[in-house]
Design an enzyme around this catalytic site. Sequence first.
Site, short mmCIF file in Angstrom:
data_model
loop_
_atom_site.label_atom_id
_atom_site.label_comp_id
_atom_site.label_asym_id
_atom_site.label_seq_id
_atom_site.Cartn_x
_atom_site.Cartn_y
_atom_site.Cartn_z
N LYS A 71 44.92 30.17 49.02
CA LYS A 71 44.10 31.04 48.17
C LYS A 71 44.68 31.13 46.75
CE LYS A 71 42.60 35.84 47.90
NZ LYS A 71 42.48 37.10 48.63
N GLU A 148 38.47 42.97 45.24
CA GLU A 148 39.11 43.62 46.39
C GLU A 148 39.34 45.12 46.17
OE1 GLU A 148 42.42 41.01 47.01
OE2 GLU A 148 41.15 39.47 47.88
N ASP A 171 47.20 47.19 45.80
CA ASP A 171 46.95 46.17 46.82
C ASP A 171 48.04 45.11 46.75
OD1 ASP A 171 46.14 44.10 48.37
OD2 ASP A 171 44.17 43.86 47.45
#
Length: 602
Positions: A71, A148, A171
């Site tokens: 990713k 996100e 996060d």
Amino acid sequence: MGKRIIGIDLGTTNSLAAVWENGESRLIPNAFGEYLTPSVVSVDDDGTIYVGKAAKERLISYPEKTASVFKRHMGTNKEYFLGKKRYMPEELSAFVLKKLKEDAERYLGEEVEEAIISVPAYFNDMARNATKRAGRLAGLKVERIINEPSAAALAGQKQNPEEDAVVMVFDFGGGTLDVSLVECFDNVIEILAVSGDNQLGGEDFDNMIARYFILRNHLEAEKLSAETFAVIKKSAEKCKRDLTDHKSAEMVVNCAEISAKTEISRKDVTEFCLELFDRMRKPVFRVLMDAKVSADSINNIILVGGSCKMPVVQQYLKHILKRKDIETREPDRMIALGCGVCAGIKERNEDVKDMLLTDICPFSLGVGIANLKYPEVESGLMSFIIPRNSSLPISKEEVYVNAFDNQEILHMNIYQGEAMYTKDNILLGQMQAEIPPKPAGQVACKMRFTYDINGVLEVNMHIPLTGEQKQLVIVNNQLGMTEDDIRKKLEEYEKLKLNPAESDENRYVLEWGERLYMQCSGEFRDEILQRILYFDHVMSQDLYQIPKVRKYLTVFFAYVEKIMETYVNIDSSIFEDEDWYDDEEDEETDREFKGWNEEDDE
Ligand code: AMP
């Protein structure tokens, strides 16, 4: 049978899917009955593709045929060679998405047609487009990509609706850190600012712990084989997880090449990971500065991502934000749950339709202008039209003029990025218009940028003097695959064998056994081999016996794993140099850290 929409948290380390059901967002279990599917892909010699838990086991036994953490390279031209074939990050992501789609279809008993996929707020347009293409390659329609942090805030808001709250979403996953400030009022969730570091995550702690282990045991990193290195990294990750539950933990590595252990404490981690903590602090302050919000105006902090479970991370966050408590609620699941809420909104479910999700543009957009003051500098300058952290959708106009006398053509290059010089930003598109020859500064050109919530940028160019108008809609395909590539790949995938879900568990147990086989020596090896061969035989001959034998093997392999951890104690010659650790040095660093890890020592 209807066609459903699912929400997908396509994580660096693990991925999860969720769906809106009976008025709430629900996580979808995979073939193992687990919610987390490792974002790992492996290819077998016969071309079979493994995704998830079985593939993760192959990271050690077949590192050259297995890929993880891809990713991080979405939207780039990085290639992964697995066996004889070459894959792009979006193709590997597509395999993960396909697996999640299949799991969802089995769980729901319905076809899944569409997905909402979350991406780190810091993903640029290329990475976002690559994510959309990955969805298409997996047979999913992806109209909406969401940040996100928006998803996490949405999940947090659903669980604990608090009026007019400013929420910080921190996060910290396996490969990225995203910090965002989100304002929640009534049923509106508005992102105020985002910041982050897309090269910082739990993996960096694993690497640091592995490095520390190598140093403590006087090993020569460059002489270690890829397999041994993978074993050390796996142990480092385990040690990191153990440190979440205990103040100190023993890191044990026992494989063909080495046999060693090291005691590591949380405090050690705060010391040898100093640089990582420092990098963690920067986006926290940047996001407060960008949103013009003070740390004490934050009402709630939502922790997201596996790395937030680390007590040292929570401790550090409390220290820099001067807070007594931070609530820790299912950090692994918040994004996926939020994606499930989004899926509910997209499906127009009655019970969620009143939630309004606004988003922000995580990077600046603008055009290049001539550097008239310093013409010797080769690059043009960036003129920002849509600044970073603007609320979306947004439409803004700026007026530019011809830079030189009698200029005949006006070139307008469109860029994305924060750098001062255009050469350091990403070129998204180019426009040009013929203009009448006039002295510099006499011909105006209006540039309007309209950027929507789906990340589509529309650029309008207008020269009032000639009346000429031009439009450019930016669909970025400079990197990654073209439409033609996607079509060809889809045809290719038709023929591809994806390891069927019903055999997932079997495959996982086999891969687990193979890894243990490679790590063990002597009689254990033979014991493992005999069991693997027997299981292979049962799988081909005696289908009814499979669950029983699999269960038996699971117990046996867990036992071997345990034995291997203690086995190392027998050979203590490697620890002759126990005094390596310097107490005085420890005292000094301790003083430096005084404040944020002292609670930990109580
Ligand atoms: P994510 O990308 O959110 O799935 O986060 C994965 C990262 O979280 C990996 O680096 C894991 O090692 C880390 N992680 C997961 N659980 C724990 C735990 N209990 N303690 C420390 N780190 C963890």
